[in-house]
Structures are given as C-alpha cells and as structure tokens.
Design a protein around this motif. Sequence first.
Motif, PDB file in Angstrom:
ATOM      1  N   PRO A  64      -2.120  -0.584  -6.384  1.00  0.00           N
ATOM      2  CA  PRO A  64      -3.784  -0.153  -5.719  1.00  0.00           C
ATOM      3  C   PRO A  64      -4.292  -1.683  -5.282  1.00  0.00           C
ATOM      4  O   PRO A  64      -4.876  -2.463  -6.383  1.00  0.00           O
ATOM      5  CB  PRO A  64      -4.277   0.219  -7.063  1.00  0.00           C
ATOM      6  CG  PRO A  64      -3.081  -0.008  -8.177  1.00  0.00           C
ATOM      7  CD  PRO A  64      -1.981  -0.453  -7.764  1.00  0.00           C
ATOM      8  N   LEU A  65      -4.314  -2.674  -4.595  1.00  0.00           N
ATOM      9  CA  LEU A  65      -4.390  -3.730  -3.830  1.00  0.00           C
ATOM     10  C   LEU A  65      -6.189  -4.110  -4.270  1.00  0.00           C
ATOM     11  O   LEU A  65      -6.331  -4.895  -4.537  1.00  0.00           O
ATOM     12  CB  LEU A  65      -4.343  -3.933  -2.593  1.00  0.00           C
ATOM     13  CG  LEU A  65      -2.438  -3.797  -1.947  1.00  0.00           C
ATOM     14  CD1 LEU A  65      -2.401  -4.680  -0.990  1.00  0.00           C
ATOM     15  CD2 LEU A  65      -1.744  -4.621  -3.012  1.00  0.00           C
ATOM     16  N   HIS A  66      -6.579  -2.846  -3.918  1.00  0.00           N
ATOM     17  CA  HIS A  66      -8.347  -3.185  -3.742  1.00  0.00           C
ATOM     18  C   HIS A  66      -8.785  -3.143  -5.119  1.00  0.00           C
ATOM     19  O   HIS A  66      -9.670  -4.289  -5.464  1.00  0.00           O
ATOM     20  CB  HIS A  66      -8.851  -1.733  -3.384  1.00  0.00           C
ATOM     21  CG  HIS A  66      -8.942  -0.414  -4.817  1.00  0.00           C
ATOM     22  ND1 HIS A  66      -7.225   0.659  -4.496  1.00  0.00           N
ATOM     23  CD2 HIS A  66      -9.207   0.424  -5.670  1.00  0.00           C
ATOM     24  CE1 HIS A  66      -7.386   1.393  -5.543  1.00  0.00           C
ATOM     25  NE2 HIS A  66      -8.220   0.839  -6.131  1.00  0.00           N
ATOM     26  N   ARG A  67      -7.832  -2.928  -5.962  1.00  0.00           N
ATOM     27  CA  ARG A  67      -8.255  -3.506  -7.773  1.00  0.00           C
ATOM     28  C   ARG A  67      -8.717  -5.161  -8.080  1.00  0.00           C
ATOM     29  O   ARG A  67      -8.469  -5.917  -9.218  1.00  0.00           O
ATOM     30  CB  ARG A  67      -7.483  -3.197  -8.956  1.00  0.00           C
ATOM     31  CG  ARG A  67      -7.482  -1.364  -9.187  1.00  0.00           C
ATOM     32  CD  ARG A  67      -6.613  -0.945 -10.108  1.00  0.00           C
ATOM     33  NE  ARG A  67      -7.556  -1.629 -11.172  1.00  0.00           N
ATOM     34  CZ  ARG A  67      -7.447  -1.139 -11.580  1.00  0.00           C
ATOM     35  NH1 ARG A  67      -8.900   0.259 -12.296  1.00  0.00           N
ATOM     36  NH2 ARG A  67      -8.382  -1.977 -13.488  1.00  0.00           N
ATOM     37  N   LEU A  73       0.840  -0.959  -0.013  1.00  0.00           N
ATOM     38  CA  LEU A  73       0.186   0.239  -0.142  1.00  0.00           C
ATOM     39  C   LEU A  73       0.589   0.952  -0.065  1.00  0.00           C
ATOM     40  O   LEU A  73       0.295   2.405  -0.453  1.00  0.00           O
ATOM     41  CB  LEU A  73      -1.098   0.022   1.381  1.00  0.00           C
ATOM     42  CG  LEU A  73      -1.891  -0.616   1.243  1.00  0.00           C
ATOM     43  CD1 LEU A  73      -2.667  -0.887   2.058  1.00  0.00           C
ATOM     44  CD2 LEU A  73      -2.833  -0.941  -0.086  1.00  0.00           C
TER      45      LEU A  73
END
Length: 325
Positions: free
Chosen positions: A126-129, A121
Amino acid sequence: METKVREVLPGIFLVHLPLPMRPTIVNVYLLRSGDEWALIDTGLNSPESHAAFDEALREAGCGRDGLRKIICTHHHPDHYGSSKAYAERTGATLYMHPAEVERAQTFVPTERPREVIDFFLTHGIPLHRFVHLPRQSDFWAGLYVTKPPDVLIGDGDRIELGERTIEVVWTPGHAPGHCVLYLRRERVMIVGDHLLPKITPHVGYMPGSVPDPLGDFLDSQRKVQEFDVELVLPAHGGIFADHRHRANQIIQHHQSRLQEMIDILRRQPRTAYDVARQAFGFDSDSPLTYQFPATFETLAHLEYLRHQGRVASDVSEEKTLYRLC
Ligand SMILES: [Zn+2]
Ligand SMILES: [Zn+2]
C-alpha cells in the motif's frame, strides 16, 4: 570499539567489523600465505569500520603492501561497501562475480523507475500509506563506495595466494552471484551470507530478480553439502562445524514457510503483501524496513511454488493474485 581479531587456524584470521544495524557485526577474514594476504569481504565504508580494520591489520601483522587480493562474496554493503577504499590504498586485485556487479547498480542513486513502483503496487504494497519511501541508495550513500572488480569470478575458479588455493563455489540465492570460498587442503569454507549459524539469510524476489531465487538458494544449500568441510566461517555469528546439518535446518525452515503459505492461500487467493502480513505477522503500521523484505521474501516463496506448478498467479490491471493450482 574493542578490536576483535582472532587467528582461527594458522594464517586464517577472523575480524569483527561494526555495522550500524542488525546484525551489528560483519565477520571478514584475512588469509595469509608467506607474506601475501587476501581479504574476504570488506565491511562498510565508515570511519568506525576503517579504524577497526586498520587495527586488525596491525594485530594480524599485515603490512600495507601485504594485501594482494580482495574477494567479495557478494555485493551487499557489509561485504563490498568499502571495496574502493581498500583496493585503492593497497593496490590489491578485487574479485567478484559478474551478477553481483549488476546488482550493485541498485545502490546507484537514481529516480525510482516506474517498473519498480508498478512492481510494488501489483503485489499489493500500500504505497499510498507511506509518505516518504526512502531509496536504498539514500540510506547507504557514503557507506557504500565501491569499485568494479578487476577480475570476474565464477564457479570452479581457483585463486592462488602463495601456497594456498582458494576455490570459488557459486552459491546463488541470497544474491544471484553469491560465492563461497573453499580451502580444500584446510577443509575450510568461508560462506559469506550463504550459511549463517543463527539466522536464515534473506532470500527475496524483487524488481530485477532472477526468476526463482529460492529454488537457486535451496540448490546452493545442497551444493555446499557435497564438500568436505571441517570449519565453516560465516559473515555473521560464530564459526561452526557441521555445515551439512545447518544446511538441512535452513532447507527445513523454508519447507515450513512454503507449507504455511500454501495454507494461507488455501483460504483464498491473495496478493504477496497479504500473504506476507499473515506469514510474517505484521500490519501496515510496522516499519517499512520490515514490511519490504518480508514481502520480497514471501514473493520468493510464492514464485518458487509457481515454478513447481503448485501455485498460479492471476495478473489483472491492478493486482497480482496468487492462488493454489
Ligand atoms: Zn548479504
Ligand atoms: Zn551480510
């Protein structure tokens, strides 16, 4: 698969073992002295690789009891993945550098620690992707079945094999305990992934890395240039001759990358992920297997520049931004 074993010099055999990804082949080497044999690197723990290896042993004339020593240049799956199977069935002594034993732990399946998530992070990944973020242990699982070395090796060690002497040269960078093996009398260097003829080895800064892996790697390129070598035996690609020339090309490649990243930061401070996207030309839809190594490779360059005092990093709660000094 067609067996590929070739005696490149008397008693030195090149063996091609298959890999299920690029590069599609790892070269391992069998050395003979009298009736004693040593294996340099193991390939993966797959049925295809085992079959190819058994065939190669037969062709080279190495009996089951002949294999006395297995030396792994580093801990990556294509080099150390089948160490347990081969050491156990032959009783051979296994050799590797202690720093590699430690890095091999990253392949042990565990929950991903919070520090690793935070590392991704802060560097802007962009880990959320990513719906599912595979762990490397998930991918390698049965292909990486290892055994701790019986003997820990370090720079300058000599491993005797019958009449031959195998000198250990510590070449950190691609991996922190990477070692190349030097046969002084034969003027041969078995270089693992340190010095590859066509591709540049990955040098990444990732969770748990040493402070400056690229600095180590460039020093290790200069280090091997001091040796008198006639034949270079790499783990991927064809054997070649001029190690000094190839080491210079690799050093030059990284100098250009460093300059490119300086130019990118000249415009504005950025996260490592942003710098990687521009330097390596990918976007957030590109395969993860490309994005992650590219970001780690970028970080190795940025951390190198930071150690040189040319770049600084500003760490806020959310992000780490690199900028020119
Ligand atoms: Zn490697
Ligand atoms: Zn490799």
